[in-house]
Design a protein around this motif. Structure first.
Motif, PDB file in Angstrom:
ATOM      1  N   UNK A   8       0.833  -1.200   0.000  1.00 20.97           N
ATOM      2  CA  UNK A   8       0.000   0.000   0.000  1.00 20.97           C
ATOM      3  C   UNK A   8       0.875   1.260   0.000  1.00 20.97           C
ATOM      4  N   UNK A   9       1.912   1.265   0.836  1.00 18.60           N
ATOM      5  CA  UNK A   9       2.805   2.419   0.912  1.00 18.60           C
ATOM      6  C   UNK A   9       3.437   2.709  -0.450  1.00 18.60           C
ATOM      7  N   UNK A  10       3.894   1.660  -1.099  1.00 21.23           N
ATOM      8  CA  UNK A  10       4.541   1.806  -2.404  1.00 21.23           C
ATOM      9  C   UNK A  10       3.539   2.207  -3.478  1.00 21.23           C
ATOM     10  N   UNK A  11       2.414   1.532  -3.547  1.00 25.01           N
ATOM     11  CA  UNK A  11       1.446   1.786  -4.617  1.00 25.01           C
ATOM     12  C   UNK A  11       0.838   3.175  -4.519  1.00 25.01           C
ATOM     13  N   UNK A  12       0.687   3.696  -3.309  1.00 23.84           N
ATOM     14  CA  UNK A  12       0.186   5.058  -3.134  1.00 23.84           C
ATOM     15  C   UNK A  12       1.153   6.055  -3.778  1.00 23.84           C
ATOM     16  N   UNK A  13       2.447   5.869  -3.576  1.00 23.20           N
ATOM     17  CA  UNK A  13       3.453   6.746  -4.164  1.00 23.20           C
ATOM     18  C   UNK A  13       3.604   6.494  -5.665  1.00 23.20           C
ATOM     19  N   UNK A  14       3.401   5.257  -6.085  1.00 22.72           N
ATOM     20  CA  UNK A  14       3.521   4.904  -7.502  1.00 22.72           C
ATOM     21  C   UNK A  14       2.478   5.628  -8.351  1.00 22.72           C
ATOM     22  N   UNK A  15       1.338   5.942  -7.766  1.00 19.80           N
ATOM     23  CA  UNK A  15       0.310   6.705  -8.492  1.00 19.80           C
ATOM     24  C   UNK A  15       0.805   8.098  -8.858  1.00 19.80           C
ATOM     25  N   UNK A  16       1.702   8.651  -8.075  1.00 13.82           N
ATOM     26  CA  UNK A  16       2.255   9.988  -8.348  1.00 13.82           C
ATOM     27  C   UNK A  16       3.520   9.926  -9.196  1.00 13.82           C
ATOM     28  N   UNK A  17       4.303   8.868  -9.026  1.00  8.51           N
ATOM     29  CA  UNK A  17       5.572   8.725  -9.746  1.00  8.51           C
ATOM     30  C   UNK A  17       5.608   7.329 -10.358  1.00  8.51           C
ATOM     31  N   UNK A  18       5.237   7.229 -11.621  1.00 12.63           N
ATOM     32  CA  UNK A  18       4.991   5.938 -12.264  1.00 12.63           C
ATOM     33  C   UNK A  18       6.225   5.051 -12.452  1.00 12.63           C
TER      34      UNK A  18
END
Length: 84
Positions: A8-18
């Motif tokens: 969850x921590x990673x995927x939340x940030x991945x939405x902003x920085x692909x």
């Protein structure tokens, strides 16, 4: 068991920085009763304080089996993340 929490921590940030990726080594201390009493980043190639702090906060809520013989256990654990 805790995979969804740190993902969850990673995927939340991945939405902003692909293209966000890297390895985060977390160091945490397990007390004699199995609770985590400290957690933080030991090393990181991701350079994402948001993800690193999120994972540390999740780890601090984890509870493990009490260490045999009591005492504390210090763990360094790598988390490797890549999109896709």
């Amino acid at each position: 068991q805790h995979r969804n929490e740190y993902r969850y921590c990673y995927e939340k940030a991945l939405n902003r920085q692909h293209d966000l990726n890297g390895k985060i080594v977390m160091k945490f201390t397990i007390a004699g009763n199995g609770s985590v009493i400290a957690a933080g980043v030991d090393e990181s190639t991701m350079n994402s304080p948001d993800v690193e702090q999120c994972i540390a906060a999740k780890i601090k809520r984890w509870v493990f089996e009490a260490p045999k013989g009591g005492g504390i256990v210090i763990v360094s654990y790598p988390f490797i993340f890549a999109p896709g």
